[in-house]
Design a protein around this motif. Structure first.
Motif, PDB file in Angstrom:
ATOM      1  N   SER A   1       0.826  -1.213   0.000  1.00  0.00           N
ATOM      2  CA  SER A   1       0.000   0.000   0.000  1.00  0.00           C
ATOM      3  C   SER A   1       0.856   1.258   0.000  1.00  0.00           C
ATOM      4  CB  SER A   1      -0.937   0.001   1.217  1.00  0.00           C
ATOM      5  OG  SER A   1      -0.217   0.217   2.423  1.00  0.00           O
TER       6      SER A   1
ATOM      7  N   ILE B   1       2.716   1.258  -3.659  1.00  0.00           N
ATOM      8  CA  ILE B   1       1.813   1.486  -4.798  1.00  0.00           C
ATOM      9  C   ILE B   1       0.556   2.201  -4.272  1.00  0.00           C
ATOM     10  CG2 ILE B   1       0.771   0.415  -6.841  1.00  0.00           C
ATOM     11  CD1 ILE B   1       2.371  -2.084  -6.269  1.00  0.00           C
ATOM     12  N   PRO B   2       0.688   3.461  -3.918  1.00  0.00           N
ATOM     13  CA  PRO B   2      -0.425   4.168  -3.259  1.00  0.00           C
ATOM     14  C   PRO B   2      -1.678   4.294  -4.116  1.00  0.00           C
ATOM     15  CG  PRO B   2       1.311   5.706  -3.904  1.00  0.00           C
ATOM     16  CD  PRO B   2       1.865   4.330  -4.099  1.00  0.00           C
ATOM     17  N   PHE B   3      -1.527   4.274  -5.456  1.00  0.00           N
ATOM     18  CA  PHE B   3      -2.710   4.461  -6.301  1.00  0.00           C
ATOM     19  C   PHE B   3      -3.665   3.267  -6.250  1.00  0.00           C
ATOM     20  CE2 PHE B   3       0.679   2.900  -9.133  1.00  0.00           C
ATOM     21  CZ  PHE B   3       0.081   1.765  -9.658  1.00  0.00           C
ATOM     22  N   LEU B   4      -3.248   2.181  -5.594  1.00  0.00           N
ATOM     23  CA  LEU B   4      -4.164   1.050  -5.407  1.00  0.00           C
ATOM     24  C   LEU B   4      -5.258   1.381  -4.389  1.00  0.00           C
ATOM     25  CD1 LEU B   4      -1.729  -2.021  -5.322  1.00  0.00           C
ATOM     26  CD2 LEU B   4      -3.225  -1.295  -7.196  1.00  0.00           C
ATOM     27  N   HIS B   5      -4.954   2.334  -3.491  1.00  0.00           N
ATOM     28  CA  HIS B   5      -5.931   2.764  -2.475  1.00  0.00           C
ATOM     29  C   HIS B   5      -6.515   1.566  -1.715  1.00  0.00           C
ATOM     30  CE1 HIS B   5      -5.725   6.796  -4.137  1.00  0.00           C
ATOM     31  NE2 HIS B   5      -6.063   6.342  -5.334  1.00  0.00           N
TER      32      HIS B   5
ATOM     33  N   ARG C   1      -9.274   1.679   1.175  1.00  0.00           N
ATOM     34  CA  ARG C   1     -10.701   1.882   0.912  1.00  0.00           C
ATOM     35  C   ARG C   1     -11.496   0.602   1.145  1.00  0.00           C
ATOM     36  NH1 ARG C   1     -10.840   2.155  -5.758  1.00  0.00           N
ATOM     37  NH2 ARG C   1      -9.809   0.143  -6.100  1.00  0.00           N
TER      38      ARG C   1
END
Length: 203
Positions: free
Chosen positions: A40, A43-47, A50
């Protein structure tokens, strides 16, 4: 040689195998949370966060299963790791099945309580509910079993974690999911009671 009196070497090997199996399982369990956290961050754009518990939404129920693997920060996962290791290890005895019962009780209790009682538009993540579940399980099992070792463990848990657990289930700290803590503890206690009534026969 009688089967009732195995050689001491065989006894030591059996104990080593038990310790090894439990250590590997606990390492994989806690390690999977760290791997998820590192992914996480990398690769922060995986979110991924949420997928936590979102109160009173149908999609938010997925967090009952996923939330323990999701953490908001390095400090967050670091604060949960010691409890997962120490209390999780204690839940593995006398059988590994105990660990799975305590884990299921903590996860379900934490997730459902956060889903029912959490504030709207919030996301509840983290393994602290499982930690509270382990504590509740160990105390409950010691209380119901009335056996010396489980009672001694229950006393250790109560003395070592009792104060922090008590404050953890109260709505005192903003941003901390007391609902998950409360539900995890309740789920663990219920699992401890269930184990006492229906003890598993095997590992």
């Amino acid at each position: 040689m009688s089967a009732l009196n195995p050689p001491s070497g065989a006894t030591r090997a059996s104990l080593f195998d038990q310790l090894k199996a439990r250590a590997m399982l606990l390492g994989l369990f806690v390690g999977s949370m760290w791997v998820t956290f590192l992914v996480s961050v990398a690769i922060p754009f995986l979110h991924l966060n949420r997928h936590g518990v979102v109160p009173r939404t149908l999609g938010g129920l997925q967090g009952v299963l996923f939330a323990p693997w999701l953490h908001a920060s390095f400090l967050h996962i670091m604060s949960n790791t010691p409890g997962l290791i120490v209390l999780g290890w204690l839940c593995m005895w006398p059988r590994i099945a105990n660990f799975w019962q305590a884990t299921a009780g903590g996860m379900l209790g934490a997730g459902l309580c956060a889903w029912l009682l959490g504030s709207p538009y919030t996301i509840h993540i983290g393994a602290s509910g499982v930690v509270f579940g382990y504590a509740g399980y160990l105390v409950a099992y010691g209380f119901y079993s009335r056996k010396f070792i489980p009672m001694l463990i229950a006393l250790f848990v109560a003395c070592s974690y009792g104060v922090s657990m008590l404050f953890g289930v109260l709505p005192l700290t903003p941003g901390v999911s007391w609902q998950s803590h409360l539900g995890g503890a309740i789920g663990g206690i219920m699992a401890g009671r269930l184990f006492y009534q229906n003890p598993p026969k095997r590992l």
